[in-house]
Enzyme design. Structure first.
Site, PDB file in Angstrom:
ATOM      1  N   LYS A  22       0.662  -1.052  -0.223  1.00 27.94           N
ATOM      2  CA  LYS A  22       0.420   0.429  -0.028  1.00 27.94           C
ATOM      3  C   LYS A  22       0.481   1.166  -0.091  1.00 27.94           C
ATOM      4  CE  LYS A  22      -1.424   2.178   4.138  1.00 27.94           C
ATOM      5  NZ  LYS A  22      -1.766   2.742   4.345  1.00 27.94           N
ATOM      6  N   ASN A  23       2.248   0.970   1.038  1.00 27.84           N
ATOM      7  CA  ASN A  23       2.597   2.351   0.497  1.00 27.84           C
ATOM      8  C   ASN A  23       3.638   2.679  -0.156  1.00 27.84           C
ATOM      9  OD1 ASN A  23       1.556   2.703   3.705  1.00 27.84           O
ATOM     10  ND2 ASN A  23       3.234   2.658   4.384  1.00 27.84           N
ATOM     11  N   ARG A  95      -3.761  10.656   5.516  1.00 26.49           N
ATOM     12  CA  ARG A  95      -3.481  11.447   5.481  1.00 26.49           C
ATOM     13  C   ARG A  95      -2.236  11.515   4.745  1.00 26.49           C
ATOM     14  NH1 ARG A  95      -1.737  13.377  10.005  1.00 26.49           N
ATOM     15  NH2 ARG A  95       0.158  13.974   9.211  1.00 26.49           N
ATOM     16  N   CYS A 119      -3.829  12.325  13.678  1.00 24.68           N
ATOM     17  CA  CYS A 119      -4.522  11.062  14.099  1.00 24.68           C
ATOM     18  C   CYS A 119      -4.398  10.887  15.423  1.00 24.68           C
ATOM     19  CB  CYS A 119      -4.033  10.729  12.918  1.00 24.68           C
ATOM     20  SG  CYS A 119      -2.464   9.925  12.965  1.00 24.68           S
ATOM     21  N   ARG A 124       1.984  14.150  13.620  1.00 21.75           N
ATOM     22  CA  ARG A 124       1.726  14.034  12.749  1.00 21.75           C
ATOM     23  C   ARG A 124       1.520  15.451  11.027  1.00 21.75           C
ATOM     24  NH1 ARG A 124      -0.039   8.624  10.347  1.00 21.75           N
ATOM     25  NH2 ARG A 124       1.446   8.682   9.134  1.00 21.75           N
ATOM     26  N   PRO A 125       2.710  16.492  11.527  1.00 24.58           N
ATOM     27  CA  PRO A 125       3.421  17.768  10.599  1.00 24.58           C
ATOM     28  C   PRO A 125       3.362  17.125   9.479  1.00 24.58           C
ATOM     29  CG  PRO A 125       4.407  17.450  13.042  1.00 24.58           C
ATOM     30  CD  PRO A 125       3.315  16.352  12.633  1.00 24.58           C
ATOM     31  N   ILE A 126       2.906  19.050   8.905  1.00 26.61           N
ATOM     32  CA  ILE A 126       4.004  18.049   6.490  1.00 26.61           C
ATOM     33  C   ILE A 126       5.027  19.465   6.702  1.00 26.61           C
ATOM     34  CG2 ILE A 126       2.397  17.013   6.110  1.00 26.61           C
ATOM     35  CD1 ILE A 126       1.005  19.335   4.954  1.00 26.61           C
ATOM     36  N   ASP A 127       5.063  20.036   7.950  1.00 27.89           N
ATOM     37  CA  ASP A 127       5.849  21.029   7.939  1.00 27.89           C
ATOM     38  C   ASP A 127       7.762  21.240   6.910  1.00 27.89           C
ATOM     39  OD1 ASP A 127       6.757  19.431   9.904  1.00 27.89           O
ATOM     40  OD2 ASP A 127       8.015  20.825  11.296  1.00 27.89           O
ATOM     41  N   LEU A 128       7.554  20.343   6.956  1.00 28.03           N
ATOM     42  CA  LEU A 128       9.273  19.599   6.255  1.00 28.03           C
ATOM     43  C   LEU A 128       8.505  19.508   4.827  1.00 28.03           C
ATOM     44  CD1 LEU A 128      11.347  17.075   8.540  1.00 28.03           C
ATOM     45  CD2 LEU A 128      10.920  19.537   8.757  1.00 28.03           C
ATOM     46  N   ASP A 310       5.815  -0.384  11.943  1.00 28.29           N
ATOM     47  CA  ASP A 310       4.309   0.177  11.344  1.00 28.29           C
ATOM     48  C   ASP A 310       4.559  -1.726  11.926  1.00 28.29           C
ATOM     49  OD1 ASP A 310       3.705   1.902  10.640  1.00 28.29           O
ATOM     50  OD2 ASP A 310       3.596   1.562   8.747  1.00 28.29           O
ATOM     51  N   ILE A 332       9.035   6.649  16.836  1.00 25.69           N
ATOM     52  CA  ILE A 332       8.473   7.901  15.410  1.00 25.69           C
ATOM     53  C   ILE A 332       7.317   8.010  16.044  1.00 25.69           C
ATOM     54  CG2 ILE A 332       8.398   7.182  12.662  1.00 25.69           C
ATOM     55  CD1 ILE A 332      10.926   6.670  13.803  1.00 25.69           C
ATOM     56  N   ARG A 402      -7.941  -0.350   5.774  1.00 25.09           N
ATOM     57  CA  ARG A 402      -7.448   0.268   5.056  1.00 25.09           C
ATOM     58  C   ARG A 402      -6.132   0.156   4.084  1.00 25.09           C
ATOM     59  NH1 ARG A 402      -5.269   4.576   8.696  1.00 25.09           N
ATOM     60  NH2 ARG A 402      -4.359   4.827   6.430  1.00 25.09           N
TER      61      ARG A 402
HETATM   62  C1  UD1 Z   1       5.228   6.613   6.597  1.00 26.76           C
HETATM   63  C2  UD1 Z   1       3.951   5.045   6.257  1.00 26.76           C
HETATM   64  C3  UD1 Z   1       3.672   5.316   7.463  1.00 26.76           C
HETATM   65  C4  UD1 Z   1       5.344   4.788   8.470  1.00 26.76           C
HETATM   66  C5  UD1 Z   1       5.784   6.691   8.811  1.00 26.76           C
HETATM   67  C6  UD1 Z   1       6.840   5.422   9.493  1.00 26.76           C
HETATM   68  C7  UD1 Z   1       2.919   5.751   4.318  1.00 26.76           C
HETATM   69  C8  UD1 Z   1       1.569   6.329   3.258  1.00 26.76           C
HETATM   70  N1  UD1 Z   1       2.761   5.789   5.026  1.00 26.76           N
HETATM   71  O1  UD1 Z   1       3.663   7.517   7.083  1.00 26.76           O
HETATM   72  O2  UD1 Z   1       2.799   4.019   7.294  1.00 26.76           O
HETATM   73  O3  UD1 Z   1       4.237   5.258  10.382  1.00 26.76           O
HETATM   74  O4  UD1 Z   1       5.999   6.374   7.517  1.00 26.76           O
HETATM   75  O5  UD1 Z   1       7.972   4.770   9.066  1.00 26.76           O
HETATM   76  O6  UD1 Z   1       4.206   5.148   3.529  1.00 26.76           O
HETATM   77  N2  UD1 Z   1       7.726  14.410  10.883  1.00 26.76           N
HETATM   78  C9  UD1 Z   1       7.114  16.053  11.263  1.00 26.76           C
HETATM   79  N3  UD1 Z   1       7.319  16.872  10.082  1.00 26.76           N
HETATM   80  C10 UD1 Z   1       6.559  16.275   8.459  1.00 26.76           C
HETATM   81  C11 UD1 Z   1       6.713  14.811   8.218  1.00 26.76           C
HETATM   82  C12 UD1 Z   1       7.239  14.570   9.170  1.00 26.76           C
HETATM   83  O7  UD1 Z   1       7.358  16.882  12.055  1.00 26.76           O
HETATM   84  O8  UD1 Z   1       6.651  17.719   7.515  1.00 26.76           O
HETATM   85  C13 UD1 Z   1       7.291  13.378  11.368  1.00 26.76           C
HETATM   86  C14 UD1 Z   1       6.569  12.662  12.392  1.00 26.76           C
HETATM   87  O9  UD1 Z   1       5.453  13.552  12.565  1.00 26.76           O
HETATM   88  C15 UD1 Z   1       7.051  11.322  12.450  1.00 26.76           C
HETATM   89  C16 UD1 Z   1       8.222  11.581  11.989  1.00 26.76           C
HETATM   90  O10 UD1 Z   1       8.680  12.571  11.435  1.00 26.76           O
HETATM   91  O11 UD1 Z   1       7.332  11.873  14.026  1.00 26.76           O
HETATM   92  C17 UD1 Z   1       8.511   9.849  10.894  1.00 26.76           C
HETATM   93  O12 UD1 Z   1       6.821  10.682  10.343  1.00 26.76           O
HETATM   94  P1  UD1 Z   1       7.000  10.455   8.462  1.00 26.76           P
HETATM   95  O13 UD1 Z   1       8.165   9.301   7.723  1.00 26.76           O
HETATM   96  O14 UD1 Z   1       6.047  11.413   7.965  1.00 26.76           O
HETATM   97  O15 UD1 Z   1       5.379   9.606   8.431  1.00 26.76           O
HETATM   98  P2  UD1 Z   1       4.365   8.818   6.830  1.00 26.76           P
HETATM   99  O16 UD1 Z   1       5.768   9.470   5.859  1.00 26.76           O
HETATM  100  O17 UD1 Z   1       3.372  10.173   7.546  1.00 26.76           O
END
Ligand code: UD1
Length: 427
Positions: A22-23, A95, A119, A124-128, A310, A332, A402
């Site tokens: 899926k991912n 997401r 969630c 789980r922000p997307i600031d990066l 996961d 994580i 899902r």
């Molecule tokens: C992806 C996977 C999810 C898995 C996770 C970690 C998909 C669709 N989902 O989620 O199944 O559990 O990787 O292996 O592939 N973070 C920030 N800012 C950002 C982005 C991330 O602070 O802009 C933080 C997150 O809150 C978290 C950490 O970085 O604490 C890792 O998150 P990330 O690797 O981005 O997870 P996802 O890509 O959302």
């Protein structure tokens, strides 16, 4: 909302086919937005998140077709995209919808994507994602819960992720392929799903080096073309079945999987005494045999190639059946221990200490009504229920739908007793 009614205590034996990841499928589907030509994707798992992504692409007026029912292959063609927007209604259920931001912006010069919000497992922000796109020259504003991004044409740049992010790396990779000049991403995620996405993009005409290492170099090209690609096997589904075999086997044979992506899970299960064997003739086959006695082991979740977050809930279920004390630490996500409380309701001996769960085993588990809090937590509860006495009812199994393809059918084929109860059908 559907429930699972699981009668525990049955041995599992037999063969199970692992589905596509899926991912890996989600970013591949989003990447189809980068070209007006058709992108053919195979080995797509039939799970809810994929249906959501297909709906999202259709909402943008892409052609999304599948020759089979249920769909395991898709043809996605984004010849025209009249609406470069990911609405809240879809983003809030998945997401990963945010993966459309990079490709939309790169190809059409603008995108409007709802902010995902928090969630169950954390903020789980997307600031990066946003910082990196700004570095590539995008102008980004936040408006009524939406990220509005604009750029005439993105410009290559060097960006170092201050923290490793999987979908962040994927989003920026799928933006950089159409940017002008060279992009260098540092501290990129190493997950096999990134490598799979890069392989698809290269087939589409992108110039990428270093995917699967911390430094990815992209030489932007003016346009991409159609391609055909087979999605890698789902390492988390495979890991879940390895744990199922270890706890409730019997002997299981996993086919169509990628053992090379399962290194840390296999090593950890072997530490617990589980017999896992590769097949010399066919590298996509794994055999798992339950040991007479499972022994405890500590786990710290880490980015790939470390032990995947996961797989944490599934391992916790196993630890309840292992002799000794297992210390399971989540690094994580900040709130990914909700399943521990549900396992305790089934009789597990677990103490929460900050971001760690200290599990003392083995404890006999007894069936109880429990509630799934997120996708992988539900998998952990299913595994616990397989070895519990009596019947466990798991509420909110939409979480498991899902990300797991027909999990109850696959487990029943191996000898489990799982009934899906849908309201109105069989309450
Ligand atoms: C992806 C996977 C999810 C898995 C996770 C970690 C998909 C669709 N989902 O989620 O199944 O559990 O990787 O292996 O592939 N973070 C920030 N800012 C950002 C982005 C991330 O602070 O802009 C933080 C997150 O809150 C978290 C950490 O970085 O604490 C890792 O998150 P990330 O690797 O981005 O997870 P996802 O890509 O959302």
């Amino acid at each position: 909302m559907d429930q699972f009614k699981i009668r525990g205590g049955r041995k599992l034996n037999g063969e199970v086919r692992i589905s596509g990841a899926k991912n890996a499928a989600l970013p591949a589907m989003a990447a189809a937005l980068l070209t007006p030509e058709p992108v053919h994707l195979k080995n797509i798992p039939h799970v809810r998140d994929i249906i959501t992504m297909a709906k999202l692409l259709a909402h943008m007026r892409c052609r999304v077709e599948s020759p089979d029912i249920p769909p395991s292959a898709f043809v996605i063609q984004a010849e025209t995209v009249s609406l470069a927007e990911a609405p809240y209604e879809l983003v809030k259920t998945m997401r990963a919808s945010v993966l459309t931001l990079g490709p939309l912006l790169a190809r059409f010069g603008h995108a409007r994507v709802s902010l995902p919000g928090g969630c169950a497992i954390g903020a789980r922000p997307i600031d990066l994602h946003i910082q990196a796109l700004e570095k590539l020259g995008a102008t980004i504003s936040l408006d009524h819960g939406y990220v509005e991004a604009r750029a005439k044409r993105l410009r290559g740049a060097r960006f170092r992720f201050p923290k490793i992010t999987v979908t962040g790396t994927e989003n920026i990779l799928t933006a950089a392929v159409l940017a002008e000049g060279e992009t260098i991403l540092e501290n990129a995620a190493l997950e096999p799903e990134i490598v799979d996405l890069a392989e698809l993009l290269v087939k589409m005409g992108a110039k990428i080096e270093g995917a699967g290492t911390p430094t990815i170099r992209v030489e932007g090209v003016p346009e991409l073309h159609g391609a055909e690609h087979t999605i890698i096997p789902d390492r988390i589904e495979a890991g879940t079945f390895l744990v199922a075999g270890a706890m409730a086997g019997g002997e299981l044979t996993l086919t169509h999987c990628a053992p090379q992506h399962l290194g840390s899970v296999i090593a950890k299960l072997r530490e617990c005494g589980v017999d896992i064997r590769c097949n010399a003739d066919d590298p996509s086959i794994l055999r798992v045999r339950a040991p007479k006695r499972l022994v405890a082991a500590d786990v710290i979740t880490e980015e790939y190639p470390g032990f995947a977050t996961d797989m944490q809930a599934q391992f916790m279920a196993l630890a309840t059946q292992a002799e000794g004390v297992s210390r399971i630490c989540e690094t994580i996500f900040e709130n990914r221990m909700l399943h521990a409380v549900e396992l305790m309701r089934m009789g597990a001996n677990i103490k929460i200490e900050g971001n760690c769960a200290v599990v003392t085993g083995p404890t006999p588990l007894t069936g109880a009504p429990v509630t799934a809090s997120d996708l992988r937590a539900s998998a952990g509860l299913v595994l616990a229920a397989l070895v519990a006495n009596n019947t466990t009812t798991i509420d909110r199994v939409y979480h498991i739908d899902r990300g797991y393809e027909r999990i109850e059918e696959k487990l029943c084929d191996l000898g489990a007793s799982i009934e899906r109860i849908s309201p109105g059908r069989d309450a």
